[in-house]
Enzyme design. Structure first.
Site, mmCIF file in Angstrom:
data_model
loop_
_atom_site.group_PDB
_atom_site.id
_atom_site.type_symbol
_atom_site.label_atom_id
_atom_site.label_comp_id
_atom_site.label_asym_id
_atom_site.label_seq_id
_atom_site.Cartn_x
_atom_site.Cartn_y
_atom_site.Cartn_z
ATOM 1 N N ARG A 108 0.943 -1.239 -0.146
ATOM 2 C CA ARG A 108 0.049 0.125 0.166
ATOM 3 C C ARG A 108 0.763 1.286 0.017
ATOM 4 O O ARG A 108 1.760 1.399 0.710
ATOM 5 C CB ARG A 108 -0.657 -0.366 1.397
ATOM 6 C CG ARG A 108 -1.882 -1.086 1.253
ATOM 7 C CD ARG A 108 -3.165 -0.140 2.175
ATOM 8 N NE ARG A 108 -2.394 -0.358 3.461
ATOM 9 C CZ ARG A 108 -3.213 -0.337 4.877
ATOM 10 N NH1 ARG A 108 -4.075 -0.065 4.671
ATOM 11 N NH2 ARG A 108 -2.692 -0.021 5.960
ATOM 12 N N THR A 112 -1.834 7.408 0.294
ATOM 13 C CA THR A 112 -2.848 6.895 -0.458
ATOM 14 C C THR A 112 -3.861 5.677 -0.498
ATOM 15 O O THR A 112 -5.181 5.807 -0.128
ATOM 16 C CB THR A 112 -2.790 7.517 -2.138
ATOM 17 O OG1 THR A 112 -2.019 6.060 -2.579
ATOM 18 C CG2 THR A 112 -2.041 7.814 -2.734
ATOM 19 N N ASP A 204 0.780 -4.121 12.263
ATOM 20 C CA ASP A 204 1.089 -4.832 10.904
ATOM 21 C C ASP A 204 1.454 -6.354 10.850
ATOM 22 O O ASP A 204 2.644 -6.563 10.842
ATOM 23 C CB ASP A 204 2.688 -4.205 10.381
ATOM 24 C CG ASP A 204 2.365 -3.945 8.843
ATOM 25 O OD1 ASP A 204 3.159 -3.066 7.679
ATOM 26 O OD2 ASP A 204 2.802 -4.895 8.053
ATOM 27 N N ASP A 207 4.962 -7.331 8.794
ATOM 28 C CA ASP A 207 6.018 -7.246 9.883
ATOM 29 C C ASP A 207 5.964 -7.992 10.797
ATOM 30 O O ASP A 207 6.826 -9.035 11.317
ATOM 31 C CB ASP A 207 5.960 -5.642 10.669
ATOM 32 C CG ASP A 207 6.363 -4.821 8.967
ATOM 33 O OD1 ASP A 207 6.621 -5.082 8.300
ATOM 34 O OD2 ASP A 207 6.313 -3.421 9.734
HETATM 35 C C1 PRP Z 1 -0.923 -5.571 4.466
HETATM 36 C C2 PRP Z 1 -1.806 -6.416 4.552
HETATM 37 C C3 PRP Z 1 -3.109 -6.603 3.046
HETATM 38 C C4 PRP Z 1 -2.900 -4.767 3.181
HETATM 39 C C5 PRP Z 1 -4.731 -4.735 3.050
HETATM 40 O O1 PRP Z 1 -0.107 -5.319 3.079
HETATM 41 O O2 PRP Z 1 -1.117 -7.585 4.408
HETATM 42 O O3 PRP Z 1 -2.860 -6.839 2.061
HETATM 43 O O4 PRP Z 1 -2.204 -3.699 3.581
HETATM 44 O O5 PRP Z 1 -4.911 -3.436 3.385
HETATM 45 P P1 PRP Z 1 -5.613 -2.328 2.334
HETATM 46 O O6 PRP Z 1 -6.853 -4.141 2.511
HETATM 47 O O7 PRP Z 1 -5.940 -1.236 2.902
HETATM 48 O O8 PRP Z 1 -5.582 -2.836 0.959
HETATM 49 P P2 PRP Z 1 1.021 -4.109 2.996
HETATM 50 O O9 PRP Z 1 1.292 -3.421 2.311
HETATM 51 O O10 PRP Z 1 1.444 -3.931 4.079
HETATM 52 O O11 PRP Z 1 2.525 -5.092 2.540
HETATM 53 P P3 PRP Z 1 2.859 -6.321 3.957
HETATM 54 O O12 PRP Z 1 1.873 -7.479 3.791
HETATM 55 O O13 PRP Z 1 4.261 -6.873 2.013
HETATM 56 O O14 PRP Z 1 3.392 -5.452 4.763
HETATM 57 N N1 URA Z 2 -2.567 -4.241 6.796
HETATM 58 C C1 URA Z 2 -2.063 -4.601 8.231
HETATM 59 O O1 URA Z 2 -1.316 -5.136 8.198
HETATM 60 N N2 URA Z 2 -2.255 -4.526 9.298
HETATM 61 C C2 URA Z 2 -3.430 -3.878 9.275
HETATM 62 O O2 URA Z 2 -4.117 -3.313 10.730
HETATM 63 C C3 URA Z 2 -4.156 -2.560 7.830
HETATM 64 C C4 URA Z 2 -3.484 -3.151 6.666
#
Ligand code: PRP
Ligand code: URA
Length: 213
Positions: A108, A112, A204, A207
């Site tokens: 993300r 935005t 997260d 993480d």
């Molecule tokens: C997180 C999560 C989803 C997304 C959800 O990923 O694992 O993929 O956010 O958010 P949304 O519904 O608002 O799109 P992130 O973008 O943090 O990437 P990562 O898994 O690589 O940490």
């Molecule tokens: N992605 C995450 O990992 N946690 C949240 O709460 C939202 C998006």
């Protein structure tokens, strides 16, 4: 949350028990990873009661021969959304060891909150499979919507989406954008904060699974 026909909130007592531990900030990376796998297996067991392609085979017991339905080999493809969706894959393989895995990489944009797709590798012949899209967190719904859209563009017709924790606004967004996709969420949380994180949530997920940040 407004009721949607294509949304199932599982709310299973055993899954909720594990989610309570998952949320705890003191839960270690190892335990977090194990819990995500265990919860995924329970989610699959609970949500695919009658939605899996099967075939009839002949089985010879010590007493007689009978026809039995078994899961059709190679009928299921799993698509984790990177990174956090990766943590759910083993939980599906416990029940469907032959399921092939495609990967969609998304992150993300921090301002935005819109998803950016950086990777996509899908197994051949995915069009006719039951496609399970995995991501533990359904927040704004942007990542889920784009991943499903991408899969539809590749010809997938039978898609189900699985998230462990969902925010009302994200679930509604995906449900309305993709009414033909069944969305399974283990538990419905309250809301998103100003940074697009789910409250109370678990932080997260990527993480916590991989020990970053
Ligand atoms: C997180 C999560 C989803 C997304 C959800 O990923 O694992 O993929 O956010 O958010 P949304 O519904 O608002 O799109 P992130 O973008 O943090 O990437 P990562 O898994 O690589 O940490
Ligand atoms: N992605 C995450 O990992 N946690 C949240 O709460 C939202 C998006």
């Amino acid at each position: 949350m407004k009721k949607q026909d294509n949304v199932v909130i599982l709310d299973h007592v055993l899954i909720k028990h594990k989610i309570a531990i998952l949320r705890d900030e003191k839960t270690s990376m190892k335990q977090f990873r194990e819990l995500v796998e265990e919860i995924t297996t329970l989610m699959i067991y609970e949500s695919l009661k009658d939605g899996v392609p099967t075939v009839e085979i002949e089985v010879k017991t010590p007493l007689e021969t009978c026809m039995q339905s078994v899961v059709k080999d190679d009928s299921i493809v799993v698509i984790p959304i990177l990174r956090a969706g990766l943590g759910m894959v083993n939980g599906v393989h416990v029940l469907f060891p032959t399921a092939k895995v495609g990967h969609i990489g998304m992150y993300r944009n921090e301002e935005t909150l819109e998803p950016i797709t950086y990777y996509c590798k899908l197994p051949d012949g995915i069009e006719d499979k039951l496609v399970l899209v995995l991501d533990p967190m359904l927040a704004t719904g942007g990542s889920a919507c784009d991943a499903i859209e991408l899969l539809k563009q590749r010809g997938c017709k039978n898609i189900k989406f699985m998230a462990i924790i969902g925010a009302p606004e994200g679930i509604l967004r995906v449900a309305e954008a993709h009414p033909d996709v069944k969305i399974y969420v283990s538990t419905l949380d309250r809301e998103l904060n100003e940074n697009g994180y789910i409250l109370p949530g678990l932080g997260d997920a990527g993480d916590r699974l991989f020990g970053t940040k």
